[in-house]
Design an enzyme around this catalytic site. Sequence first.
Site, PDB file in Angstrom:
ATOM      1  N   ASP A  48      -7.142 -83.584  -5.365  1.00 56.41           N
ATOM      2  CA  ASP A  48      -6.787 -82.888  -4.121  1.00 56.41           C
ATOM      3  C   ASP A  48      -8.017 -82.345  -3.384  1.00 56.41           C
ATOM      4  O   ASP A  48      -9.075 -82.100  -3.989  1.00 56.41           O
ATOM      5  CB  ASP A  48      -5.863 -81.707  -4.426  1.00 56.41           C
ATOM      6  CG  ASP A  48      -4.440 -82.163  -4.722  1.00 56.41           C
ATOM      7  OD1 ASP A  48      -4.226 -83.388  -4.838  1.00 56.41           O
ATOM      8  OD2 ASP A  48      -3.566 -81.292  -4.842  1.00 56.41           O
ATOM      9  N   ASP A  49      -7.817 -82.165  -2.079  1.00 52.99           N
ATOM     10  CA  ASP A  49      -8.687 -81.376  -1.194  1.00 52.99           C
ATOM     11  C   ASP A  49      -9.943 -82.098  -0.710  1.00 52.99           C
ATOM     12  O   ASP A  49     -10.744 -81.507   0.023  1.00 52.99           O
ATOM     13  CB  ASP A  49      -9.116 -80.051  -1.852  1.00 52.99           C
ATOM     14  CG  ASP A  49      -7.936 -79.185  -2.219  1.00 52.99           C
ATOM     15  OD1 ASP A  49      -6.847 -79.399  -1.640  1.00 52.99           O
ATOM     16  OD2 ASP A  49      -8.094 -78.312  -3.083  1.00 52.99           O
TER      17      ASP A  49
ATOM     18  N   HIS B 290      -2.737 -84.773   2.519  1.00 50.59           N
ATOM     19  CA  HIS B 290      -2.707 -83.392   2.025  1.00 50.59           C
ATOM     20  C   HIS B 290      -2.786 -82.431   3.211  1.00 50.59           C
ATOM     21  O   HIS B 290      -3.347 -81.347   3.083  1.00 50.59           O
ATOM     22  CB  HIS B 290      -3.861 -83.181   1.043  1.00 50.59           C
ATOM     23  CG  HIS B 290      -3.668 -82.027   0.102  1.00 50.59           C
ATOM     24  ND1 HIS B 290      -2.485 -81.771  -0.536  1.00 50.59           N
ATOM     25  CD2 HIS B 290      -4.532 -81.049  -0.314  1.00 50.59           C
ATOM     26  CE1 HIS B 290      -2.616 -80.711  -1.310  1.00 50.59           C
ATOM     27  NE2 HIS B 290      -3.839 -80.241  -1.187  1.00 50.59           N
TER      28      HIS B 290
ATOM     29  N   HIS C   8      -4.733 -77.923   5.638  1.00 50.93           N
ATOM     30  CA  HIS C   8      -4.363 -77.321   4.349  1.00 50.93           C
ATOM     31  C   HIS C   8      -3.618 -75.989   4.512  1.00 50.93           C
ATOM     32  O   HIS C   8      -3.913 -75.009   3.819  1.00 50.93           O
ATOM     33  CB  HIS C   8      -5.614 -77.104   3.484  1.00 50.93           C
ATOM     34  CG  HIS C   8      -5.313 -77.002   2.013  1.00 50.93           C
ATOM     35  ND1 HIS C   8      -4.959 -75.821   1.408  1.00 50.93           N
ATOM     36  CD2 HIS C   8      -5.303 -77.933   1.031  1.00 50.93           C
ATOM     37  CE1 HIS C   8      -4.775 -76.021   0.117  1.00 50.93           C
ATOM     38  NE2 HIS C   8      -4.962 -77.303  -0.142  1.00 50.93           N
TER      39      HIS C   8
ATOM     40  N   HIS D 195      -9.072 -81.907  -8.984  1.00 52.25           N
ATOM     41  CA  HIS D 195      -9.649 -81.659  -7.662  1.00 52.25           C
ATOM     42  C   HIS D 195     -11.035 -82.302  -7.575  1.00 52.25           C
ATOM     43  O   HIS D 195     -11.798 -82.257  -8.544  1.00 52.25           O
ATOM     44  CB  HIS D 195      -9.778 -80.153  -7.382  1.00 52.25           C
ATOM     45  CG  HIS D 195      -8.457 -79.436  -7.359  1.00 52.25           C
ATOM     46  ND1 HIS D 195      -7.808 -79.073  -8.512  1.00 52.25           N
ATOM     47  CD2 HIS D 195      -7.667 -79.040  -6.329  1.00 52.25           C
ATOM     48  CE1 HIS D 195      -6.666 -78.457  -8.201  1.00 52.25           C
ATOM     49  NE2 HIS D 195      -6.561 -78.428  -6.877  1.00 52.25           N
TER      50      HIS D 195
END
Length: 732
Positions: free
Chosen positions: A100-101, A151, A155, A252
């Site tokens: 993620d991210d 995603h 965010h 991540h």
Amino acid sequence: MTTPVSRGRHNRKKKRTVRRRLPMRYLLPSLLLVALLAMLMLRGYVHSEILADHRVQAPAPTTQVPDHVLEGGPVIDARRAGEAARTLRIPDHRIVLTFDDGPDPVWTPRVLDELKKYDAHGVFFVTGTMASRYPDLVRRMVDEGHEIGLHTFNHPDLSFQSTSRIDWELSQNQLVLAGAADIRTSLFRPPYSSFSDAMDNKTWPVTQYIGSRGYLTVVNNTDSEDWKRPGVEAIIERATPEHGKGAIILMHDSGGDRSQTVAALGKFLPQMQDRGYDFTNLTSALGAPSAHTPVTGFALWKGKAFIGAVGISENVTGVLVAGLAVIGVLVMVRFGLMLLLSFLHARKVRRKDFSWGEPFSRPVSVLVPAYNERECIEATVRSLVASDYPIEVIVIDDGSTDGTADLVEAMWIPNVRVVRQRNAGKPAALNNGIANARYDIVVMMDGDTVFEPSTVRELVQPFADPRVGAVAGNAKVGNRDSLIGAWQHIEYVMGFNLDRRMYDLLGCMPTIPGAVGAFRRDALDRIGGMSEDTLAEDTDVTMALHRDGWRVVYAENARAWTEAPESVQQLWSQRYRWSYGTMQAIWKHRRAVIERGPSGRFGRVGLPFVSLFMVVAPLLAPLIDVFLLYGLVFGPTGKTVAAWFGVLLVQAVCAAYAFRLDRERMTHLISLPLQQILYRQLMYVVLLQSWITALTGGRLRWQKLRRTGVVEAPGGTPNRRKGTDRDRRPVA
């Protein structure tokens, strides 16, 4: 024959043409400023500094969430309208690694390297803000066989957002994927998501809406908790599925130091492969078609254009940040030098034992070049007649059409002569005046300037030193009652006269002001007189004198009061000519940098100082205000405002010291903050236009400013003339 009516029509037509053309001079600098602001706005946009929402929803009841969802698998398919959502599980001995991210320029490449080393694949849930800045990493993910999921763009916690904001987050994220990798995706992971059983009455409606937009919602059933940085072994232990079950593992590749994640992958991947696990994409694990769909046509080019614009914005703003650092250093260095050297200069000239030599008392010639100075010339001549030093006055009428020469002759003043010539420009007028001068020291002034009685005496005293070839006086703004006048008053006292003290001590005075300067006639003869090569003949001749080995010094008590431009248009015209002329002079004398002797000393000291502080630094100075605006909009507001006021405080200290040295009233400094915000931008655009003119090979003609004749020396007699009516009685 041209009738008055036809002439009037012609004049009106000409005025209309001027009005049409006038804005063109602002067009290119204005477009550059607009482009700069647009790029900064885009940077704020892709750095989550616009529309960023950091709120996180607290846990809510689960009464609205179906039990089969709460107890089901980590993949939720709510795409079928009118049908109940279904959940999917990963088959045994299959692992879907999710990250993620990202993408992150440091950690994502290392994660990809580990996956490639062990022929493993996974799913990267990217944010639009990161993917737009690092599109090459998104392309690499796709090329190496990984799947991409959304995603969101910024965010945010979608449970706080409206459906229109959710649509915007999805569409912008897809736009980035189209530009970066020519694809769109059907996978989505909500920010701040967890396991299926963590769905509640706030997040479940979002999942349903996401499904209605055609997306699979992917959460996880195994959390490595790598974001806590618990250690490599702890990450491996928490990521390992139990009893050979399949899993979607949350990791991540961005958001901080991910060195433990990378190290854990280096051990986890071979360990689990040895146990018979397969690291695969989500759709492969589920036996479903690929989540990627190729993008073509307008949508593709729209994405490419967005990615290209972000790339330009990132590069340009990176340069601007570097430029801001440079200007910060330059500003502090310049202010530090100004304060230190001005203090040393003041101590030097005010010492009791300081002297230029024997008192200088020989008569001098004062040259007054005049072109259409009807409004000012009488006051100028009267101020010279009141001088306490023996002088002759030569008014060189440069083809005036308003009767300037006639006015001077009608004054009937002894030792005041008028020399007439066809209009040939200021340098030619000054050379004509030098040819007609009787004395070996010539003082030059403008036709809109008035001297104090002691000005000439103070100005010529340094010529007692035979090494001195020219002396700069202290030019002051006489019409300082308007806001523009007050700003120029601050600039003259701080920016010009404080600078001259610094340059005097360094021995590289760049300019003898045209309003008040004196020259040794022999020195002018040796360099060929006043040159017509540039539009800043005063800077040109000063540099030539330095190169010829003469000293050029500053006489702070030789005060002259000049009429500064009273409108933005006039100020623009004057400063445009000054800036362009200074650049011409620097270019003309550039070879001094590689020469020897006095010319080389000036070239390696004076030219860099002039170039740095008069051409480069003013061009970069507005970055301080641009980033003030950026910080106010995007943050951190407090630090930005504090930094800006810190620079302003340093400027205020320098200005106050300059006003103290010049014995000026401090009340005018009230307008200093406004000057820094507005006046600095005008000077920036003027200098930018000068650069454009120089780089494009354009030519700039001399531009005559309109005068009002309102300036007089302190304690002088006001000009009694109103409009075109004059008191023409001879002056004794």
